[in-house]
Design a protein around this motif. Structure first.
Motif, PDB file in Angstrom:
ATOM      1  N   SER A   8       9.658  82.215  -6.704  1.00 42.18           N
ATOM      2  CA  SER A   8       8.867  83.336  -7.224  1.00 42.18           C
ATOM      3  C   SER A   8       9.476  84.691  -6.864  1.00 42.18           C
ATOM      4  N   GLY A   9      10.688  84.682  -6.300  1.00 43.35           N
ATOM      5  CA  GLY A   9      11.418  85.942  -6.092  1.00 43.35           C
ATOM      6  C   GLY A   9      11.187  86.628  -4.773  1.00 43.35           C
ATOM      7  N   THR A  10      10.528  85.951  -3.829  1.00 45.93           N
ATOM      8  CA  THR A  10      10.135  86.622  -2.594  1.00 45.93           C
ATOM      9  C   THR A  10      11.330  87.147  -1.795  1.00 45.93           C
ATOM     10  N   ILE A  11      12.363  86.317  -1.618  1.00 47.31           N
ATOM     11  CA  ILE A  11      13.508  86.749  -0.809  1.00 47.31           C
ATOM     12  C   ILE A  11      14.243  87.924  -1.453  1.00 47.31           C
ATOM     13  N   PRO A  12      14.598  87.873  -2.757  1.00 42.33           N
ATOM     14  CA  PRO A  12      15.254  89.047  -3.354  1.00 42.33           C
ATOM     15  C   PRO A  12      14.391  90.305  -3.325  1.00 42.33           C
ATOM     16  N   ILE A  13      13.084  90.149  -3.512  1.00 44.77           N
ATOM     17  CA  ILE A  13      12.194  91.313  -3.491  1.00 44.77           C
ATOM     18  C   ILE A  13      12.156  91.929  -2.095  1.00 44.77           C
ATOM     19  N   GLU A  14      12.024  91.086  -1.070  1.00 41.16           N
ATOM     20  CA  GLU A  14      12.038  91.601   0.299  1.00 41.16           C
ATOM     21  C   GLU A  14      13.394  92.240   0.631  1.00 41.16           C
ATOM     22  N   ALA A  15      14.484  91.652   0.116  1.00 40.74           N
ATOM     23  CA  ALA A  15      15.816  92.235   0.343  1.00 40.74           C
ATOM     24  C   ALA A  15      15.911  93.619  -0.283  1.00 40.74           C
ATOM     25  N   ALA A  16      15.365  93.762  -1.492  1.00 40.93           N
ATOM     26  CA  ALA A  16      15.398  95.062  -2.166  1.00 40.93           C
ATOM     27  C   ALA A  16      14.595  96.095  -1.387  1.00 40.93           C
ATOM     28  N   MET A  17      13.434  95.709  -0.876  1.00 43.23           N
ATOM     29  CA  MET A  17      12.614  96.655  -0.118  1.00 43.23           C
ATOM     30  C   MET A  17      13.276  97.041   1.199  1.00 43.23           C
ATOM     31  N   ILE A  18      13.994  96.089   1.810  1.00 47.93           N
ATOM     32  CA  ILE A  18      14.726  96.401   3.035  1.00 47.93           C
ATOM     33  C   ILE A  18      15.893  97.340   2.730  1.00 47.93           C
ATOM     34  N   ALA A  19      16.615  97.077   1.638  1.00 48.90           N
ATOM     35  CA  ALA A  19      17.731  97.948   1.247  1.00 48.90           C
ATOM     36  C   ALA A  19      17.240  99.370   0.984  1.00 48.90           C
ATOM     37  N   MET A  20      16.077  99.486   0.347  1.00 53.79           N
ATOM     38  CA  MET A  20      15.511 100.803   0.029  1.00 53.79           C
ATOM     39  C   MET A  20      14.819 101.453   1.220  1.00 53.79           C
ATOM     40  N   ASN A  21      14.569 100.635   2.276  1.00 50.98           N
ATOM     41  CA  ASN A  21      13.754 101.093   3.402  1.00 50.98           C
ATOM     42  C   ASN A  21      12.343 101.443   2.945  1.00 50.98           C
ATOM     43  N   ARG A  22      11.841 100.666   1.980  1.00 53.64           N
ATOM     44  CA  ARG A  22      10.484 100.890   1.467  1.00 53.64           C
ATOM     45  C   ARG A  22       9.467 100.189   2.359  1.00 53.64           C
ATOM     46  N   ALA A  23       8.431 100.901   2.762  1.00 54.29           N
ATOM     47  CA  ALA A  23       7.369 100.316   3.578  1.00 54.29           C
ATOM     48  C   ALA A  23       6.663  99.227   2.777  1.00 54.29           C
ATOM     49  N   PRO A  24       6.526  98.011   3.318  1.00 55.47           N
ATOM     50  CA  PRO A  24       5.954  96.912   2.545  1.00 55.47           C
ATOM     51  C   PRO A  24       4.472  97.067   2.224  1.00 55.47           C
ATOM     52  N   GLY A  25       3.761  97.936   2.954  1.00 54.87           N
ATOM     53  CA  GLY A  25       2.322  98.074   2.733  1.00 54.87           C
ATOM     54  C   GLY A  25       1.920  99.221   1.824  1.00 54.87           C
ATOM     55  N   LEU A  26       2.889  99.856   1.151  1.00 57.69           N
ATOM     56  CA  LEU A  26       2.561 101.038   0.330  1.00 57.69           C
ATOM     57  C   LEU A  26       1.638 100.728  -0.837  1.00 57.69           C
ATOM     58  N   SER A  27       1.695  99.511  -1.355  1.00 53.34           N
ATOM     59  CA  SER A  27       0.939  99.192  -2.579  1.00 53.34           C
ATOM     60  C   SER A  27      -0.374  98.476  -2.308  1.00 53.34           C
ATOM     61  N   ARG A  28      -0.853  98.519  -1.080  1.00 52.25           N
ATOM     62  CA  ARG A  28      -2.096  97.811  -0.754  1.00 52.25           C
ATOM     63  C   ARG A  28      -2.943  98.648   0.195  1.00 52.25           C
ATOM     64  N   GLY A  29      -4.179  98.217   0.386  1.00 50.31           N
ATOM     65  CA  GLY A  29      -5.087  98.887   1.301  1.00 50.31           C
ATOM     66  C   GLY A  29      -5.294  98.066   2.561  1.00 50.31           C
ATOM     67  N   PHE A  30      -5.989  98.648   3.535  1.00 49.11           N
ATOM     68  CA  PHE A  30      -6.203  98.009   4.831  1.00 49.11           C
ATOM     69  C   PHE A  30      -7.652  98.186   5.253  1.00 49.11           C
TER      70      PHE A  30
END
Length: 393
Positions: A201-223
Motif C-alpha cells: 500500500s506504499g507505506t515505505i516509499p511514503i515514509e521515505a518521501a516524508m523523511i527526505a522532505m523532513n515533513r512532520a508526520p502528524g501535520l495532516s491529523r488532529g490529536f
C-alpha cells in the motif's frame, strides 16, 4: 507553562530511534527504557512531540507512578494523583491498560479500581457526588509491570502510526512507525535512489518521501490534547508553523513497485493523500525479474513472510530468486525485514548487520547489506602477498 513528564511507548527495538528523534527536537531529559522513552516538557513540547515523532506510538502524560501489590494500594495511589489539574468537572475519563508479571493481573478489576479512585478524587475536588462525564474525553491508561503502576493521560488519541494518509491497506499492512524506522536505519536523507520492490500500500516509499522532505508526520491529523480546555490552541498553531518551516524542497528519486496492480493503485492513492505523490513513482513489477532502476541506491523491502507451511515454502523460493537477481547489485545497499530465521541461507549471503524488530506481534529480523562484494576468506588469503601471511604469524 507547566513542566510535566511524558512517556512514548514504542515497538520493541525502536526505543533508541525515538530517543534520537526527541533529542533532535531539543527536548529535555530524554531517557530510553525498554518499550518506552521518557522526557520532560511543557504544553508546547507536548504539541511538538505529537506532531513530529515518526517511530513512537503515542505521547502519554505521566500522572502518577507508585508500587502496588493489592487493590487497596492501587486505589490509594490513583486517589492521590492530581487528576483535577487535567480532567475538568464534566470530563469523560474511560480507563484501559495492561498488567505484566505483577501481583495484580486482572485488567478488568484494575480498570474498575482505578475508575472508582479517580471518580472519588474528582468528585471530592469538585464537590459533587455524581460526575456527568459528558464533556471532552480524557483517556486514562495504566501499566502495571513488576508491581510498579504508572498512570497516564493519553494526549494523542488515535495512535501516532495513523498519519491520516492510509484509509485502507492491503492484506498485510506495515505499520507506519515501523516503516519510518526501517527507512531511518538506512540513514536515507533523500540523496540516493530509493526503491521498495514490495511496496504494497506504499507505506515505505511514503515514509521515505516524508523523511527526505523532513515533513512532520502528524501535520495532516488532529490529536486528543487539542480539545483539552487547558491546552492553548495557539501552541499547536505555532508547532505546525515551525514544522512546515523546517521542510526541505528537493528532487527525490523514489520508486515503489509490486507485482499486484491493485496494490500499486492503492499506493498511488495513499501517496496523493499524503501529499508526496510527485516525489514517488509507482509501477507494476516482479522484484525477482525487474531491471534495477540504476547502478546504485538503497533498497528497502518487506517481502511476504509465509506464516503457514505452504506460504513459507513459497516465501523461501522468493528469497532465493531475489538473492540470485541481486547477486551482482553491488552498488545497492539492501535492507530486508522478514520473520524467516534462515533468510540469509535462502538469499545466499550473510547480512552485514541484523536488528531485531517486531512487525505487529511477529518477531522479525531486519537484514542489512551495507557493503560491496564480499571476497571469500580462502580467496582473500590466496590473493594476499606471501610476506603478509608470514607477518600475521
Amino acid at each position: 507553562m507547566n513542566q510535566m513528564q511524558f512517556a512514548v511507548p514504542c515497538l520493541f527495538g525502536l526505543e533508541g530511534l525515538v530517543g534520537d528523534e526527541l533529542r533532535r527536537l531539543k527536548i529535555d531529559n530524554v531517557q530510553v527504557e525498554n518499550g518506552r522513552v521518557l522526557f520532560t516538557g511543557d504544553e508546547l513540547t507536548m504539541a511538538r512531540s505529537n506532531l513530529n515523532l515518526r517511530t513512537g506510538e503515542r505521547v502519554l502524560l505521566v500522572l502518577a507512578s507508585f508500587r502496588a501489590t493489592t487493590f487497596e494500594e492501587l486505589f490509594q495511589g490513583v486517589y492521590h494523583a492530581p487528576l483535577e489539574q487535567f480532567i475538568p468537572r464534566d470530563g469523560s475519563f474511560p480507563v484501559k491498560g495492561h498488567c505484566l508479571n505483577s501481583q495484580l493481573m486482572s485488567v478488568p478489576d484494575c480498570q474498575a479500581i482505578i475508575k472508582k479512585a479517580a471518580s472519588r478524587r474528582l468528585g471530592e475536588k469538585y464537590g459533587i457526588s455524581w460526575l456527568p462525564e459528558d464533556g471532552v474525553k480524557f483517556q486514562l491508561q495504566f501499566a502495571i509491570m513488576h508491581d510498579q503502576v504508572t498512570l497516564y493521560l493519553d494526549t494523542s488519541g488515535v495512535g501516532l502510526h495513523k498519519r491520516g494518509y492510509r484509509a485502507v491497506g492491503n492484506d498485510a499492512p506495515l505499520r507506519e512507525t515501523l516503516a519510518a524506522a526501517m527507512v531511518q536505519l538506512t540513514r536515507y536523507r533523500g540523496r540516493e535512489f530509493f526503491w521498495d520492490p514490495f511496496c504494497g500500500s506504499g507505506t515505505i516509499p511514503i515514509e521515505a518521501a516524508m523523511i527526505a522532505m523532513n515533513r512532520a508526520p502528524g501535520l495532516s491529523r488532529g490529536f486528543a490534547c487539542e480539545k483539552f480546555p487547558w491546552m492553548d490552541a495557539q501552541l499547536f498553531r505555532d508547532a505546525r508553523s515551525e514544522a512546515m518551516d523546517r521542510e526541505f524542497r528537493g528532487d527525490y528519486r523514489i520508486l515503489g513497485s509490486d507485482n499486484d496492480p491493485k496494490c500499486v493503485s492503492l499506493a498511488m492513492a495513499n501517496a496523493r493523500k499524503a501529499g508526496v505523490a510527485k516525489f514517488i513513482t509507482f509501477k507494476d513489477g516482479d522484484a525477482t525479474k525487474m531491471s534495477l532502476p540504476c547502478d546504485q541506491g538503497i533498497l528497502v523491502g518487506n517481502p511476504p513472510y509465509g506464516e503457514r507451511m505452504l506460504e513459507r515454502q513459497s516465501a523461501q523460493r522468493l528469497y532465493q530468486a531475489l538473492g540470485r537477481h541481486l547477486k551482482f547489485a553491488d552498488g545497492w545497499k539492501k535492507y530486508i525485514i522478514t520473520s524467516e530465521p534462515e533468510f540469509e541461507h535462502y538469499f545466499g549471503r550473510r547480512a552485514d548487520k541484523k536488528r531485531k524488530l517486531y512487525n505487529g506481534m511477529i518477531k522479525c529480523d531486519y537484514y542489512m547489506y551495507t557493503g560491496g562484494p564480499r571476497i571469500p576468506r580462502k580467496q582473500n588469503a590466496a590473493a594476499a602477498p606471501k610476506g603478509s601471511q608470514q607477518n600475521r604469524r
